[in-house]
Design an enzyme around this catalytic site. Structure first.
Site, PDB file in Angstrom:
ATOM      1  N   ARG A 159       0.814  -1.224   0.000  1.00  0.00           N
ATOM      2  CA  ARG A 159       0.000   0.000   0.000  1.00  0.00           C
ATOM      3  C   ARG A 159       0.852   1.280   0.000  1.00  0.00           C
ATOM      4  O   ARG A 159       0.489   2.279   0.616  1.00  0.00           O
ATOM      5  CB  ARG A 159      -0.947   0.046   1.217  1.00  0.00           C
ATOM      6  CG  ARG A 159      -1.982  -1.079   1.273  1.00  0.00           C
ATOM      7  CD  ARG A 159      -3.043  -0.906   0.202  1.00  0.00           C
ATOM      8  NE  ARG A 159      -4.123  -1.883   0.308  1.00  0.00           N
ATOM      9  CZ  ARG A 159      -4.125  -3.075  -0.274  1.00  0.00           C
ATOM     10  NH1 ARG A 159      -3.090  -3.462  -1.014  1.00  0.00           N
ATOM     11  NH2 ARG A 159      -5.159  -3.884  -0.166  1.00  0.00           N
ATOM     12  N   SER A 210     -11.382  -1.595   2.280  1.00  0.00           N
ATOM     13  CA  SER A 210     -10.794  -1.716   3.622  1.00  0.00           C
ATOM     14  C   SER A 210     -10.587  -0.321   4.204  1.00  0.00           C
ATOM     15  O   SER A 210     -10.087   0.572   3.516  1.00  0.00           O
ATOM     16  CB  SER A 210      -9.442  -2.419   3.557  1.00  0.00           C
ATOM     17  OG  SER A 210      -9.577  -3.702   3.003  1.00  0.00           O
ATOM     18  N   GLU A 280      -6.500   3.404   5.377  1.00  0.00           N
ATOM     19  CA  GLU A 280      -6.225   3.205   3.951  1.00  0.00           C
ATOM     20  C   GLU A 280      -7.052   4.222   3.150  1.00  0.00           C
ATOM     21  O   GLU A 280      -6.669   4.641   2.071  1.00  0.00           O
ATOM     22  CB  GLU A 280      -6.600   1.772   3.549  1.00  0.00           C
ATOM     23  CG  GLU A 280      -6.348   1.502   2.084  1.00  0.00           C
ATOM     24  CD  GLU A 280      -6.546   0.052   1.692  1.00  0.00           C
ATOM     25  OE1 GLU A 280      -5.993  -0.837   2.358  1.00  0.00           O
ATOM     26  OE2 GLU A 280      -7.258  -0.177   0.701  1.00  0.00           O
TER      27      GLU A 280
HETATM   28  N1  EPU Z   1     -10.613 -11.577   9.748  1.00  0.00           N
HETATM   29  C1  EPU Z   1     -11.214 -11.733  10.963  1.00  0.00           C
HETATM   30  N2  EPU Z   1     -12.331 -11.004  11.224  1.00  0.00           N
HETATM   31  C2  EPU Z   1     -12.849 -10.116  10.339  1.00  0.00           C
HETATM   32  C3  EPU Z   1     -12.224  -9.961   9.106  1.00  0.00           C
HETATM   33  C4  EPU Z   1     -11.097 -10.707   8.818  1.00  0.00           C
HETATM   34  O1  EPU Z   1     -10.782 -12.512  11.800  1.00  0.00           O
HETATM   35  O2  EPU Z   1     -13.860  -9.477  10.660  1.00  0.00           O
HETATM   36  C5  EPU Z   1      -9.429 -12.380   9.429  1.00  0.00           C
HETATM   37  C6  EPU Z   1      -9.735 -13.369   8.300  1.00  0.00           C
HETATM   38  O3  EPU Z   1     -10.289 -14.539   8.783  1.00  0.00           O
HETATM   39  C7  EPU Z   1      -8.399 -13.565   7.672  1.00  0.00           C
HETATM   40  C8  EPU Z   1      -7.683 -12.231   7.907  1.00  0.00           C
HETATM   41  O4  EPU Z   1      -8.410 -11.553   8.914  1.00  0.00           O
HETATM   42  O5  EPU Z   1      -7.674 -14.566   8.343  1.00  0.00           O
HETATM   43  C9  EPU Z   1      -7.585 -11.389   6.642  1.00  0.00           C
HETATM   44  O6  EPU Z   1      -8.891 -11.086   6.145  1.00  0.00           O
HETATM   45  P1  EPU Z   1      -9.243 -11.051   4.582  1.00  0.00           P
HETATM   46  O7  EPU Z   1      -8.853 -12.345   3.951  1.00  0.00           O
HETATM   47  O8  EPU Z   1     -10.645 -10.595   4.433  1.00  0.00           O
HETATM   48  O9  EPU Z   1      -8.273  -9.995   3.982  1.00  0.00           O
HETATM   49  P2  EPU Z   1      -7.922  -8.531   4.431  1.00  0.00           P
HETATM   50  O10 EPU Z   1      -6.500  -8.539   4.889  1.00  0.00           O
HETATM   51  O11 EPU Z   1      -8.915  -7.964   5.380  1.00  0.00           O
HETATM   52  C10 EPU Z   1      -6.960  -7.709   2.153  1.00  0.00           C
HETATM   53  C11 EPU Z   1      -7.040  -6.387   1.443  1.00  0.00           C
HETATM   54  C12 EPU Z   1      -8.282  -6.348   0.573  1.00  0.00           C
HETATM   55  C13 EPU Z   1      -8.246  -7.518  -0.410  1.00  0.00           C
HETATM   56  C14 EPU Z   1      -8.212  -8.823   0.406  1.00  0.00           C
HETATM   57  C15 EPU Z   1      -8.171 -10.070  -0.457  1.00  0.00           C
HETATM   58  C16 EPU Z   1      -5.988  -4.798   2.988  1.00  0.00           C
HETATM   59  C17 EPU Z   1      -6.187  -3.725   4.011  1.00  0.00           C
HETATM   60  N3  EPU Z   1      -7.107  -5.310   2.438  1.00  0.00           N
HETATM   61  O12 EPU Z   1      -8.052  -7.741   3.067  1.00  0.00           O
HETATM   62  O13 EPU Z   1      -8.215  -5.159  -0.181  1.00  0.00           O
HETATM   63  O14 EPU Z   1      -9.381  -7.513  -1.260  1.00  0.00           O
HETATM   64  O15 EPU Z   1      -7.028  -8.803   1.242  1.00  0.00           O
HETATM   65  O16 EPU Z   1      -6.920 -10.341  -0.954  1.00  0.00           O
HETATM   66  O17 EPU Z   1      -4.853  -5.138   2.681  1.00  0.00           O
HETATM   67  C18 EPU Z   1      -8.881  -2.862  -0.050  1.00  0.00           C
HETATM   68  O18 EPU Z   1      -7.678  -2.621   0.077  1.00  0.00           O
HETATM   69  O19 EPU Z   1      -9.753  -1.975  -0.079  1.00  0.00           O
HETATM   70  C19 EPU Z   1      -9.285  -4.254  -0.142  1.00  0.00           C
HETATM   71  C20 EPU Z   1     -10.558  -4.615  -0.176  1.00  0.00           C
END
Ligand code: EPU
Length: 301
Positions: A159, A210, A280
């Protein structure tokens, strides 16, 4: 300048993915790099936005000038290379690459942003990042005019890019993709879309993706979830019940509702883990004192 499309007292609300935002005093819509440079030469400190998908605009409006690159939407395809203007929308570029049998942009299918913003913040998802497929980026700065930087020179991190520490505006990018059978590319895109549908709010429900970046080696969603923020509501916005790092706008919410909620999320994680989450989502506005005060805490870096 008179040729360049501009709007005054322009209500931005319906252009943003959050469906929140007041009037912007003056907004320019240049159609190409030359017009962008003209706007930037006249106002080097102008804030630049693409598709308004990763941005919260104050409901109290913004009484300055901004530039939108949404109409800088040129696309050239040469064998495995694609050159795209900053305003080209991610999902559209993802589809065009697929139709030409070019792989590397499948992750963009569910991102509502445009190329300028995605390069600026090195957008990534599903194990792919925009920096993986960038060959070079066309930029503009007051001191250097137009210039091009290679992928290495862009200093991409999670990012982040060189643009965060320099007054550089992304005007376009060149991608080098891999030839692959269209069916394989399509299957990967469908997989990404179905992840998005099951894990992230649909764009019909106002949101900006996010809210916070993942801190190094951890997940903002997981940290927030463990602080029981899901379903927490302020005014017309709430933390999404299915993912703790999304705020959804479901009932005439305002930017102040969003910022107050972000502050509560931030504070809970800080108090429990001593971690300062970094937003973000970008913010535009300065007319409301409480908003300015909250931003001082949230946007410390
Ligand atoms: N998790 C929880 N509780 C929640 C949400 C998530 O425990 O309420 C845990 C999930 O179980 C998982 C981990 O957190 O183990 C990561 O969650 P997720 O797979 O949803 O990915 P993320 O890190 O929240 C990132 C990007 C997204 C992208 C997804 C998919 C960031 C800040 N966000 O989300 O990007 O689509 O990976 O690859 O890096 C964006 O930047 O706007 C965005 C949507």
């Amino acid at each position: 300048m008179h040729r360049i499309e501009k709007k005054e007292n322009f209500c931005i609300k319906n252009m943003t993915s959050f469906k929140i935002g007041g009037d912007i005093a003056k907004i320019y819509f240049p159609k190409n790099e030359i017009e962008c440079a003209e706007v930037l030469e006249r106002n080097p400190n102008i804030r630049v936005f693409g598709n308004w998908s990763n941005t919260l605009v104050s409901s109290y409006g913004f009484d300055g000038e901004v530039m939108s690159t949404s109409k800088v939407d040129n696309i050239i395809i040469e064998d495995t290379r694609i050159i795209a203007g900053a305003g080209v929308k991610g999902p559209m570029l993802s589809k065009i690459a697929m139709e030409n049998g070019l792989s590397g942009l499948e992750f963009m299918i569910g991102f509502p942003g445009s190329i300028g913003g995605e390069v600026y913040m090195n957008a990534s998802a599903h194990g792919q990042a925009i920096s993986d497929v960038i060959e070079s980026v066309t930029l503009y700065s007051e001191d250097e005019g137009f210039f091009r930087l290679s992928k290495e020179e862009m200093q991409f991190e999670y990012r982040k890019s060189i643009c965060h520490n320099n007054p550089y505006i992304v005007l376009g990018a060149e991608f080098n993709l891999k030839k692959k059978p269209i069916d394989e590319i399509k299957a990967k895109m469908e997989e990404n879309l179905s992840f998005r549908k099951s894990h992230q709010p649909m764009m019909t429900l106002g949101n900006a993706g996010s809210i916070f970046k993942n801190p190094q080696g951890d997940s903002a969603g997981r940290l927030l979830d463990s602080c029981q923020v899901k379903g927490m509501r302020i005014g017309g916005v709430k933390v999404w019940e299915n993912h703790a790092n999304f705020i959804v706008h479901d009932n005439n919410g305002t930017s102040l509702d969003v910022l107050e909620l972000m502050l509560q999320m931030y504070t809970k994680v800080y108090e429990k883990y001593n971690i300062k989450l970094e937003p973000e989502v970008r913010f535009l506005g300065h007319n409301n004192l409480r908003e300015v005060e909250i931003c001082k805490t949230l946007y410390q870096k």
